[in-house]
Scaffold this active site. Structure first.
Site, PDB file in Angstrom:
ATOM      1  N   PRO A 276       0.887  -1.136   0.000  1.00  0.00           N
ATOM      2  CA  PRO A 276       0.090  -0.113  -0.137  1.00  0.00           C
ATOM      3  C   PRO A 276       0.955   1.230   0.051  1.00  0.00           C
ATOM      4  CG  PRO A 276       0.136  -0.793   2.198  1.00  0.00           C
ATOM      5  CD  PRO A 276       0.767  -1.936   1.366  1.00  0.00           C
ATOM      6  N   GLY A 277       0.509   2.221  -0.665  1.00  0.00           N
ATOM      7  CA  GLY A 277       1.082   3.571  -0.670  1.00  0.00           C
ATOM      8  C   GLY A 277       0.135   4.702  -0.467  1.00  0.00           C
ATOM      9  N   ARG A 278      -0.708   5.110  -1.336  1.00  0.00           N
ATOM     10  CA  ARG A 278      -1.619   6.164  -1.168  1.00  0.00           C
ATOM     11  C   ARG A 278      -2.560   5.846   0.018  1.00  0.00           C
ATOM     12  NH1 ARG A 278      -3.989   8.768  -5.764  1.00  0.00           N
ATOM     13  NH2 ARG A 278      -3.226   6.897  -6.926  1.00  0.00           N
ATOM     14  N   ARG A 314      -0.850  16.506  -9.305  1.00  0.00           N
ATOM     15  CA  ARG A 314      -2.350  15.784  -9.716  1.00  0.00           C
ATOM     16  C   ARG A 314      -3.460  16.364 -10.294  1.00  0.00           C
ATOM     17  NH1 ARG A 314      -5.096  13.509  -6.215  1.00  0.00           N
ATOM     18  NH2 ARG A 314      -5.233  11.342  -7.363  1.00  0.00           N
ATOM     19  N   TYR A 318      -3.932  14.435 -13.686  1.00  0.00           N
ATOM     20  CA  TYR A 318      -5.166  13.468 -13.782  1.00  0.00           C
ATOM     21  C   TYR A 318      -6.473  14.136 -13.861  1.00  0.00           C
ATOM     22  CZ  TYR A 318      -1.309  10.460 -11.834  1.00  0.00           C
ATOM     23  OH  TYR A 318      -0.179   9.695 -11.842  1.00  0.00           O
ATOM     24  N   CYS A 346       3.045  29.669 -15.352  1.00  0.00           N
ATOM     25  CA  CYS A 346       2.393  30.200 -16.781  1.00  0.00           C
ATOM     26  C   CYS A 346       2.137  29.022 -17.654  1.00  0.00           C
ATOM     27  CB  CYS A 346       3.391  31.007 -17.569  1.00  0.00           C
ATOM     28  SG  CYS A 346       4.106  32.420 -16.879  1.00  0.00           S
TER      29      CYS A 346
END
Length: 421
Positions: A276-278, A314, A318, A346
């Site tokens: 697991p990460g997130r 993100r 995404y 920019c």
């Protein structure tokens, strides 16, 4: 659950006021809660244990490779899942024992394989025949057999964003399902590798259990075939991917996830490795930014903040949603208004939210972006020659800067002019 709460109208991380950190560290900055990290790891590990699984939890360092974050998990007994030499070195420096480190990734270089073999890590997840052959040469030259699992691609649609799905046949990851036995037979014949397991990871931010069940059943079938071929499969690396709530999602609980794992694979007698990460770090972190200007455009109001897409990639990458909330709650009588929250870079893509309802904000006010502990600082860059954002770890009533903001002189010291100038 996380440990970011309002007290008397002001946002705190555990027992530390976010405004205090902003004054002393400057904005923007990432802030992580130790209590949340510990709770998420404990709930996840306890769920696997309660399901009767013999499991090792290896934190996926790509989600947040901060040394202090990895060390927090290491002290709880976690291992590490790494995808580069840099992450491997970071895990070792954080105190993760080599015997609890798994090296994944589709493009490991010769030098990275040599380094991993020399460190004697738990296993390498091999993703292609060329990598398998190279690894065998590297290990045999050192007179060792490196424990490996072959990452198989089960062609399962994880039902997640196209850019974070990894288990379909058109993805770059793993060995095609239909060729797995052939490649395992090759691995079994090589002198420098010891085949110990099967690895499978179908994607990230999954909010349903059915894709996991489908992938696990395919792994089960493959284990039966490989054992029939005389290959001693004793370890299953099932990756990670369980999602977190960003925008009202209700991902399955770790207990439900562990139950599916136990139902499909629990009787195989294999040690389970999960990565697991997130899930462990996402809700444990926020990005804190300060309003620079409130700009009234022709058709909408822009809230221009000092964080940018290079600090939190993100949304631009995404179209990801992050909750945005004021560090100081709305003043009495103030009603929310619709604003576009944008950064100073920019690029039109430097937009965190469009027509988001927020309390009226003024120049100098502080905002927090929620669920920013995963793939926030990890994906940050110095685009527009902006310094990397500092990271802060809170524990109870104390905090520490665990990655400093570099100065412009420090950034420039990494560059040089050639002699002809």
């Amino acid at each position: 659950m996380n440990h970011f709460d309002y007290h008397d109208g002001e946002l705190y991380a555990e027992q530390v006021a976010i405004s205090r950190i902003a004054r002393e560290v400057g904005t923007p900055f990432y802030c992580y809660s130790t209590a949340t990290l510990v709770r998420h790891y404990t709930v996840f590990a306890d769920a696997l244990k309660a399901a009767g699984l013999d499991a090792t939890v290896c934190f996926a360092c790509k989600a947040n490779p901060n040394l202090a974050v990895i060390r927090t998990f290491a002290e709880l007994g976690a291992g590490a899942d790494v995808v580069s030499e840099g992450e491997l070195r970071q895990a070792l420096a954080a105190g993760v024992p080599p015997g609890r480190i798994v090296f994944s990734g589709v493009g490991k270089t010769l030098h990275e394989l040599e380094f991993a073999v020399a460190k004697g890590i738990l296993q390498i997840n091999v993703e292609s025949e060329p990598e398998l052959l190279l690894l065998s040469q590297v290990a045999a030259a050192r007179g060792v057999r490196m424990p490996i699992a072959l990452r198989v691609n089960p062609d399962v649609d994880a039902g997640t964003h196209a850019k974070i799905t990894t288990g379909k046949k058109e993805n770059k990851f793993g060995i095609e399902w239909t060729r797995a036995r052939e490649v395992y037979a090759l691995a079994q014949s090589l002198p420098g590798v010891e085949v110990v397991g099967v690895a499978c990871h179908i994607g990230s931010q999954l909010t349903e259990l059915e894709p996991f069940r489908e992938a696990f059943l395919r792994v089960r079938d493959l284990v039966a075939l490989l054992r029939a071929d005389g290959i001693d499969i004793r370890r299953l690396d099932l990756g990670g991917g369980l999602g977190v709530p960003y925008d009202g999602e209700t991902p399955p609980s770790p207990a439900a996830y562990a139950k599916v794992m136990a139902e499909t694979l629990g009787d195989l007698g294999c040690r389970i490795v999960v990565e697991p990460g997130r899930l462990l770090v996402g809700n444990a972190g926020i990005l804190v930014s300060r309003v620079v200007y409130v700009k009234e455009g022709a058709t909408r109001t822009f809230l221009i903040v000092d964080a940018a897409m290079n600090d939190l990639m993100r949304p631009a990458l995404y179209d990801a949603h992050h909750a945005i909330f004021p560090v100081h709650q709305a003043r009495p009588g103030e009603e929310p208004v619709e604003v576009d929250v944008v950064g100073p870079v920019c690029e039109s893509g430097d937009t965190f939210a469009k027509q988001r309802r927020l309390p009226p904000m003024r120049s100098g006010d502080l905002l927090a972006f929620g669920t920013a502990g995963a793939y926030g600082a990890a994906m940050s860059s110095t685009y527009n020659t902006r310094p990397l954002v500092p990271e802060v770890l809170v524990k109870d009533e104390a905090y520490a800067v665990v990655r400093a903001r570099p100065s412009y002189d420090e950034m420039r010291a990494l560059e040089s002019l050639p002699d002809w100038f």
